[in-house]
Design a protein around this motif. Structure first.
Motif, PDB file in Angstrom:
ATOM      1  N   ARG A 188     -27.444   1.316 -79.301  1.00 34.05           N
ATOM      2  CA  ARG A 188     -27.699   0.952 -80.698  1.00 34.05           C
ATOM      3  C   ARG A 188     -28.583  -0.287 -80.777  1.00 34.05           C
ATOM      4  O   ARG A 188     -28.647  -1.092 -79.851  1.00 34.05           O
ATOM      5  N   ARG A 189     -29.244  -0.409 -81.890  1.00 39.59           N
ATOM      6  CA  ARG A 189     -30.095  -1.585 -82.120  1.00 39.59           C
ATOM      7  C   ARG A 189     -29.219  -2.805 -82.377  1.00 39.59           C
ATOM      8  O   ARG A 189     -28.117  -2.701 -82.858  1.00 39.59           O
ATOM      9  N   GLY A 190     -29.748  -3.940 -82.061  1.00 41.65           N
ATOM     10  CA  GLY A 190     -29.054  -5.185 -82.356  1.00 41.65           C
ATOM     11  C   GLY A 190     -28.109  -5.650 -81.264  1.00 41.65           C
ATOM     12  O   GLY A 190     -27.450  -6.660 -81.426  1.00 41.65           O
ATOM     13  N   ARG A 191     -28.032  -4.913 -80.171  1.00 40.98           N
ATOM     14  CA  ARG A 191     -27.200  -5.385 -79.062  1.00 40.98           C
ATOM     15  C   ARG A 191     -27.899  -6.561 -78.417  1.00 40.98           C
ATOM     16  O   ARG A 191     -29.092  -6.530 -78.147  1.00 40.98           O
ATOM     17  N   SER A 192     -27.172  -7.600 -78.169  1.00 35.86           N
ATOM     18  CA  SER A 192     -27.789  -8.767 -77.534  1.00 35.86           C
ATOM     19  C   SER A 192     -26.792  -9.412 -76.587  1.00 35.86           C
ATOM     20  O   SER A 192     -25.589  -9.266 -76.738  1.00 35.86           O
ATOM     21  N   CYS A 193     -27.331 -10.103 -75.631  1.00 30.78           N
ATOM     22  CA  CYS A 193     -26.531 -10.839 -74.672  1.00 30.78           C
ATOM     23  C   CYS A 193     -26.576 -12.321 -75.024  1.00 30.78           C
ATOM     24  O   CYS A 193     -27.468 -12.766 -75.742  1.00 30.78           O
ATOM     25  N   PRO A 194     -25.624 -13.087 -74.525  1.00 28.26           N
ATOM     26  CA  PRO A 194     -25.636 -14.529 -74.785  1.00 28.26           C
ATOM     27  C   PRO A 194     -26.909 -15.181 -74.241  1.00 28.26           C
ATOM     28  O   PRO A 194     -27.587 -14.639 -73.378  1.00 28.26           O
ATOM     29  N   THR A 195     -27.207 -16.352 -74.747  1.00 30.00           N
ATOM     30  CA  THR A 195     -28.422 -17.056 -74.309  1.00 30.00           C
ATOM     31  C   THR A 195     -28.192 -17.901 -73.059  1.00 30.00           C
ATOM     32  O   THR A 195     -29.152 -18.247 -72.384  1.00 30.00           O
ATOM     33  N   GLU A 196     -26.955 -18.214 -72.764  1.00 28.50           N
ATOM     34  CA  GLU A 196     -26.667 -18.975 -71.549  1.00 28.50           C
ATOM     35  C   GLU A 196     -27.023 -18.123 -70.332  1.00 28.50           C
ATOM     36  O   GLU A 196     -26.626 -16.958 -70.242  1.00 28.50           O
ATOM     37  N   PRO A 197     -27.800 -18.670 -69.381  1.00 23.37           N
ATOM     38  CA  PRO A 197     -28.335 -17.853 -68.282  1.00 23.37           C
ATOM     39  C   PRO A 197     -27.272 -17.108 -67.464  1.00 23.37           C
ATOM     40  O   PRO A 197     -27.449 -15.933 -67.147  1.00 23.37           O
ATOM     41  N   LEU A 198     -26.182 -17.764 -67.130  1.00 22.58           N
ATOM     42  CA  LEU A 198     -25.159 -17.119 -66.313  1.00 22.58           C
ATOM     43  C   LEU A 198     -24.496 -15.972 -67.066  1.00 22.58           C
ATOM     44  O   LEU A 198     -24.311 -14.874 -66.523  1.00 22.58           O
TER      45      LEU A 198
END
Length: 119
Positions: free
Chosen positions: A68-78
């Motif tokens: 689905r659209r709008g899936r995102s991961c956190p911005t913290e690299p780890l």
């Protein structure tokens, strides 16, 4: 969700496709032993349309959630790296489940008619 989809796809393979394939290959005694040791397979195979339908519905829902659209991961690299790895594995598992479901559906619904056409 993709793990649930994989398990449901495997249930369609166990209930309907595997016994039919074994009988078609001449291993009827193996099917008799399988159904005597796991009688719930007979019940599942009696409702194979429902079994395949529920599995397809869960596969569809899992596919929607994965793509689905709008899936995102956190911005913290780890955390972002862990999230991206988890998404890759979820997609691999989902595609394996879709493949298992498709193979089981062909064997359960089209195997005998195809054999009759080719014979």
């Amino acid at each position: 969700m993709s793990v649930v989809a994989l398990l449901l796809s495997l249930s369609t393979l166990l209930c309907c496709a595997l016994p039919l394939l074994l009988v078609a290959l001449g291993f009827g005694s193996a099917v008799a032993a399988l159904t005597s040791s796991a009688p719930w397979l007979v019940t599942l195979s009696q409702y194979k349309v429902w079994t395949f339908g529920v599995a397809a519905g869960v596969l569809g829902l899992a596919g929607y959630m994965l793509y689905r659209r709008g899936r995102s991961c956190p911005t913290e690299p780890l955390l972002a790296d862990a999230c991206q790895r988890a998404q890759r594995w979820s997609r691999r598992i989902w595609w394996c489940a879709v493949l298992v479901w498709c193979i089981a559906a062909v064997v359960a619904f089209a195997w005998i008619p195809l054999q009759r056409l080719l014979a």
